[in-house]
Enzyme design. Structure first.
Site, PDB file in Angstrom:
ATOM      1  CD  GLU A 206      62.340  64.770   3.766  1.00  9.99           C
ATOM      2  OE1 GLU A 206      62.139  65.661   4.876  1.00  9.99           O
ATOM      3  OE2 GLU A 206      61.661  63.780   3.600  1.00  9.99           O
ATOM      4  CE  LYS A 340      55.622  60.695   2.996  1.00 12.81           C
ATOM      5  NZ  LYS A 340      56.385  59.825   4.259  1.00 12.81           N
TER       6      LYS A 340
HETATM    7  P1  PGA Z   1      60.201  59.138   4.278  1.00 12.72           P
HETATM    8  O1  PGA Z   1      59.989  60.675   5.190  1.00 12.72           O
HETATM    9  O2  PGA Z   1      60.044  59.698   2.797  1.00 12.72           O
HETATM   10  O3  PGA Z   1      61.445  59.140   4.567  1.00 12.72           O
HETATM   11  O4  PGA Z   1      59.190  58.421   4.449  1.00 12.72           O
HETATM   12  C1  PGA Z   1      59.037  61.664   4.707  1.00 12.72           C
HETATM   13  C2  PGA Z   1      57.779  61.874   5.606  1.00 12.72           C
HETATM   14  O5  PGA Z   1      57.872  61.009   6.927  1.00 12.72           O
HETATM   15  O6  PGA Z   1      57.111  62.652   5.519  1.00 12.72           O
HETATM   16 ZN    ZN Z   2      56.074  61.787   7.765  1.00 14.29          ZN
END
Ligand code: PGA
Ligand code: ZN
Length: 439
Positions: A206, A340
């Site tokens: 990230e 998400k």
């Molecule tokens: P991930 O991590 O996309 O690998 O699940 C992002 C998060 O946990 O916020």
């Molecule tokens: Zn998370």
């Protein structure tokens, strides 16, 4: 003639990690064409809607998405062609109704996410609107406070850190654009500090630095020094935010949260986090406890729920049914929902989960996935929702920068109507609320 969806096409592409991912193109009867692409997580919650992957080891080590693409080109296209793109709830509902698995496993949440955003983009464009206006209506004018990652750990890097995300929040900035300038200056300052101490400045999934540090305190001390050396006041202008992603280091009832040292049980973990919050200006912790360990979540909320934001990611998976565990008449254990889109499969579902959280006094943070793309649609979703926060990753790498850059434009497009909430975004934290820091 009413504008309808006339074509839906799927393609295989790649995300930032790089793994294959689904892309979608949607064409309308007025000739408008738009595209979108699905991201993909690593530290996924058990309750997430399922990605459809081929499992054919001869292609992309089994991670190909030709089956998901096929679902877009056949089953999804068949139900969407002829529908109005402006009724996104109906479009998303029709897509989900094809799938009888209960978790989108048959057509793939990676297919539905790409198509849902492509339809939303096409609808907005056909009307001459920005995506955030189409999704949020005329009152959408609140920019989110960005949580900028400075260290990657856990499943996002091959380093010693167990906490997945160490982040800065520029809560004292007057505008979004100023906030990002502060973050970029801190990021470069941190690179200088790391180099000076002989650490590498390579980055994780990230975009945060990924050095091998000895302890979480060392990581926070680096973060604090960078803020102060860059000329900002820690705890006033910039505060800390963590995503521990505790499920990833929870084993046999114990939390191995430090790079070395004995793992902690639930009560030990809560004490440990409380101690960190006493020593450092940390105002938000995501997934402080593992998704199945609601007792520790509850204990954490009893100790810290008044003082800081407790964000649920894996524990809610952007799912209204899972979120209901945290709403009356049940006990509250988190005060912020992480949103998400691909966790739940469509823009409508993600937005409704966010609205449900807001309706119950929770805040929301709209988030990236660790395998992300050049698409920046969730930046628009954050503004449409009036979310206080966004988590795009660090300010490095274009898969992360795309979201910051989109928000620069949105702030500019909104002009005088734009609101950057800063500290005010923490409305779910009673102590800050009482002090008048949040209203
Ligand atoms: P991930 O991590 O996309 O690998 O699940 C992002 C998060 O946990 O916020
Ligand atoms: Zn998370």
């Amino acid at each position: 003639m009413d504008v309808v969806i006339s074509k839906v096409v799927g393609m295989e592409g790649i995300d930032s990690r790089p793994n294959p991912t689904t892309m979608a193109m949607v064409e309308l009867s007025d000739g408008t064409k738009e595209y979108a692409i699905s991201p993909s997580g690593a530290s996924t919650g058990e309750g997430e809607q399922h990605e459809k992957r081929d499992g054919d080891r001869a292609r992309y080590r089994g991670k190909g998405v030709l089956g998901a693409v096929e679902a877009i080109n056949t089953r999804i296209a068949k139900v969407l062609i002829g529908m109005s793109p402006f009724d996104l709830m109906a479009v998303d509902g029709a897509m989900c109704a094809i799938d009888t698995s209960g978790n989108l496993g048959e057509i793939g949440a990676n297919s539905t996410t790409a198509v849902s955003y492509a339809v939303a983009r096409a609808a907005a464009r056909s009307r001459g609107q920005e995506l955030f206006e189409f999704l949020g209506g005329p009152t959408a004018c609140r920019l989110p406070v960005p949580f900028c990652k400075f260290f990657d750990g856990g499943m996002h890097a091959g380093n010693s850190l167990r906490i997945q995300e160490f982040m800065w929040a520029p809560v004292g900035a007057p505008t979004f654009a100023e906030a990002v300038r502060w973050l970029v200056e801190c990021f470069h300052t941190l690179a200088d500090l790391l180099k000076k101490e002989g650490h590498p400045t390579t980055v994780g999934d990230e975009g945060g630095f990924a050095p091998n540090l000895e302890s979480n305190r060392e990581a926070l001390d680096f973060g604090a020094q960078a803020v102060e050396k860059a000329g900002y006041t820690l705890g006033e202008q910039i505060c800390f935010v963590l995503d521990t992603a505790a499920s990833t280091f929870f084993e046999g009832g114990q939390y191995a949260i430090e790079p070395s040292g004995d793992p902690l049980d639930g009560a030990g973990l809560v004490n440990y986090l409380e101690d960190l919050v006493d020593k450092y200006p940390i105002f938000s912790i995501e997934d402080g406890a593992a998704e199945g360990d609601l007792d520790t979540w509850q204990m954490m909320h009893n100790h810290l729920g008044n003082r800081i934001q407790l964000v649920g990611d894996d524990v809610f998976c952007t799912n209204r049914r899972l979120l209901a565990q945290n709403l009356p008449p049940n006990n509250r254990f988190a005060n912020c929902l992480l949103v998400k889109t691909n966790q739940i499969g469509t823009v409508t579902r993600a937005k409704r989960a966010g609205e449900m959280a807001h309706a119950h006094g929770m805040t929301t943070c709209v988030s990236q996935r660790s395998g992300d793309t050049e698409g920046a649609e969730y930046a628009d979703l954050a503004v449409a929702l009036g979310s206080g926060f966004i988590k795009p990753g660090s300010v490095a790498r274009s898969d992360r920068g795309a979201k910051y850059n989109r928000l620069f434009w949105i702030e500019r497009l909104l002009g005088k109507r734009a609101v950057y909430p800063g500290w005010q975004a923490f409305t779910s934290v009673p102590t800050l609320y009482a002090k008048g820091v949040a209203t």
